[in-house]
Design a protein around this motif. Structure first.
Motif, short mmCIF file in Angstrom:
data_model
loop_
_atom_site.label_atom_id
_atom_site.label_comp_id
_atom_site.label_asym_id
_atom_site.label_seq_id
_atom_site.Cartn_x
_atom_site.Cartn_y
_atom_site.Cartn_z
N UNK A 133 0.83 -1.21 0.00
CA UNK A 133 0.00 0.00 0.00
C UNK A 133 0.86 1.26 0.00
N UNK A 134 1.96 1.24 0.75
CA UNK A 134 2.84 2.41 0.83
C UNK A 134 3.47 2.68 -0.53
N UNK A 135 4.03 1.64 -1.15
CA UNK A 135 4.65 1.80 -2.47
C UNK A 135 3.63 2.25 -3.50
N UNK A 136 2.47 1.64 -3.47
CA UNK A 136 1.40 2.00 -4.40
C UNK A 136 1.00 3.46 -4.22
N UNK A 137 0.89 3.90 -2.97
CA UNK A 137 0.46 5.27 -2.69
C UNK A 137 1.50 6.28 -3.16
N UNK A 138 2.77 6.00 -2.89
CA UNK A 138 3.85 6.91 -3.31
C UNK A 138 3.87 7.05 -4.82
N UNK A 139 3.80 5.91 -5.51
CA UNK A 139 3.91 5.92 -6.97
C UNK A 139 2.71 6.61 -7.61
N UNK B 253 5.22 13.22 -1.80
CA UNK B 253 4.42 11.98 -1.80
C UNK B 253 4.92 11.01 -0.73
N UNK B 254 6.24 10.94 -0.55
CA UNK B 254 6.82 10.04 0.44
C UNK B 254 6.48 10.48 1.86
N UNK B 255 6.52 11.79 2.12
CA UNK B 255 6.18 12.29 3.45
C UNK B 255 4.71 12.06 3.76
N UNK B 256 3.86 12.35 2.78
CA UNK B 256 2.41 12.21 2.98
C UNK B 256 2.01 10.77 3.27
N UNK B 257 2.71 9.82 2.65
CA UNK B 257 2.30 8.43 2.81
C UNK B 257 2.44 7.98 4.27
N UNK B 258 3.44 8.49 4.98
CA UNK B 258 3.62 8.09 6.37
C UNK B 258 2.62 8.80 7.29
N UNK B 259 2.11 9.94 6.85
CA UNK B 259 1.04 10.60 7.60
C UNK B 259 -0.28 9.88 7.39
N UNK B 260 -0.55 9.53 6.13
CA UNK B 260 -1.80 8.87 5.78
C UNK B 260 -1.89 7.47 6.37
N UNK B 261 -0.76 6.73 6.36
CA UNK B 261 -0.78 5.33 6.81
C UNK B 261 -0.27 5.16 8.23
N UNK B 262 -0.23 6.24 9.00
CA UNK B 262 0.31 6.17 10.36
C UNK B 262 -0.38 5.10 11.20
N UNK B 263 -1.71 5.09 11.18
CA UNK B 263 -2.45 4.10 11.97
C UNK B 263 -2.22 2.67 11.53
N UNK C 182 -6.68 -3.85 10.83
CA UNK C 182 -8.01 -3.59 10.28
C UNK C 182 -8.55 -4.77 9.46
N UNK C 183 -7.77 -5.86 9.38
CA UNK C 183 -8.24 -7.04 8.65
C UNK C 183 -9.32 -7.74 9.45
N UNK D 136 -6.08 -13.48 5.29
CA UNK D 136 -6.13 -13.49 3.84
C UNK D 136 -6.67 -12.19 3.27
N UNK D 137 -6.94 -11.22 4.16
CA UNK D 137 -7.43 -9.92 3.72
C UNK D 137 -6.30 -8.91 3.78
N UNK D 138 -6.33 -7.92 2.89
CA UNK D 138 -5.32 -6.87 2.87
C UNK D 138 -6.03 -5.53 2.69
N UNK D 139 -6.24 -4.84 3.82
CA UNK D 139 -6.94 -3.57 3.79
C UNK D 139 -6.15 -2.52 4.56
N UNK D 140 -6.37 -1.27 4.19
CA UNK D 140 -5.80 -0.13 4.90
C UNK D 140 -6.91 0.88 5.14
N UNK D 141 -6.93 1.46 6.33
CA UNK D 141 -7.99 2.39 6.71
C UNK D 141 -7.38 3.74 7.06
N UNK D 142 -7.98 4.82 6.54
CA UNK D 142 -7.52 6.18 6.82
C UNK D 142 -8.39 6.80 7.91
N UNK D 143 -7.79 7.63 8.77
CA UNK D 143 -8.60 8.42 9.69
C UNK D 143 -9.04 9.69 8.96
N UNK D 144 -9.75 10.57 9.64
CA UNK D 144 -10.31 11.75 8.99
C UNK D 144 -9.23 12.69 8.46
#
Length: 325
Positions: free
Chosen positions: A102-108, A153-163, A171-172, A176-184
């Motif tokens: 998710x981190x690599x995908x988000x940065x790219x 983009x690299x800085x933002x990804x660590x803010x977005x995926x902090x949780x 959050x799975x 076998x599930x792969x999910x990521x959840x953002x806070x507000x």
């Protein structure tokens, strides 16, 4: 039906996610489509990267932006492989690898969006302020902007995926599930800087470019007979700028067509059918493959460079000095 066939991890009966069961022909079609898309995306964007990086004549501000976009698109081609692994809806690579993906995908993908904004600004200045372009858009400034784009983009990804980074897999709902959840806060950053903001800027700039380009084209047609030699040079310069703007406009329009459905559904995905989401996701990745195809159609220098690459002419001494334009 056999329970082992339905579960991602049959040994974890009470905790395993269920597979997405499709007809074999459908699964093979999806596998073939994604595999072909991945191979084409990687190959075509690698040709763009080699072309611009190798030939010195192509080291222009606009092409540096296209190089940065090609780098992000190149890695998108590899990310499609992970979607192939998820054909049956099961993630087998573990929670940590899920977050890394998710981190690599988000940065790219976010860097790709920011690159499109930079390309829009470049096109806007080239068409609306052509005589200030050489001093305003320099190679050094473009390199700095591209670097800042990737850093942002690299800085933002660590803010977005902090949780999600604090405890991978928290959050799975099943194994076998792969999910990521953002806070507000993370969701707001994502929407403003990588969705609504960039799309709005791109649309506004290209509407302005279109209006100016149409007025310039009309002016050139009405005065082309009664111009001096000096004016002829200026007209040819404007024609070149308008042609480049047209190409970049096609790239931007293709980007918006492919990206907007994904962004829209990501904001309103609740209750959306899986087939619709899958198509939007496929369209999102397809954009990375279409960009080099647009270059092949509109840029003669790219067609020449591809020929030189496949004939191994670039291995000759001094090949970086070849004339492509």
């Amino acid at each position: 039906m056999d329970l082992e066939v339905e579960l991602c991890f049959p040994q974890l009966i009470n905790f395993s996610c269920r597979r997405i069961l499709r007809p074999h022909s459908t699964s093979m079609l999806i596998y073939f489509s994604l595999s072909s898309l991945s191979w084409l995306t990687v190959t075509l964007n690698l040709l763009v990267i080699i072309s611009i990086a190798h030939f010195k004549q192509l080291h222009t501000p606009t092409n540096i932006l296209l190089l940065s976009l090609a780098v992000s698109d190149f890695f998108v081609g590899f990310l499609i492989i992970f979607q192939i692994l998820l054909i049956d809806g099961c993630w087998y690579l573990g929670d940590l690898m899920c977050i890394i993906y998710y981190i690599i995908d988000y940065i790219i993908t976010s860097a790709s969006v920011e690159n499109m904004v930079l390309i829009s600004v470049d096109c806007y200045v080239a068409v609306c302020n052509p005589f200030q372009y050489p001093t305003t858009i320099t190679q050094k400034r473009v390199c700095v902007c591209v670097s800042l784009c990737w850093m942002f983009s690299t800085v933002c990804v660590f803010i977005v995926f902090k949780g999600n980074l604090e405890q991978p897999g928290r959050f799975n709902s099943c194994s076998g599930e792969c999910v990521a959840v953002f806070d507000q806060v993370a969701g707001l950053i994502d929407i403003l800087f990588f969705c609504i903001g960039p799309v709005t800027v791109i649309i506004i700039l290209y509407v302005r470019v279109f209006v100016v380009a149409v007025s310039q084209a009309r002016a050139m047609r009405s005065h082309v007979i009664a111009i001096s030699l000096q004016s002829t040079v200026k007209v040819n310069l404007k024609k070149s700028e308008l042609k480049s703007a047209r190409t970049l406009g096609v790239v931007a329009c293709t980007f918006l067509i492919c990206i907007c459905p994904y962004f829209f559904l990501s904001l309103t995905s609740e209750g959306t059918e899986l087939n619709v989401l899958s198509f939007a996701f496929f369209l999102f990745y397809l954009n990375s493959c279409l960009n080099p195809i647009i270059y092949i159609i509109f840029y003669p220098w790219f067609r020449k460079s591809i020929k030189l690459i496949f004939t191994l002419q670039i291995l000759k001494p001094g090949s970086s000095e070849f004339n492509l334009v």
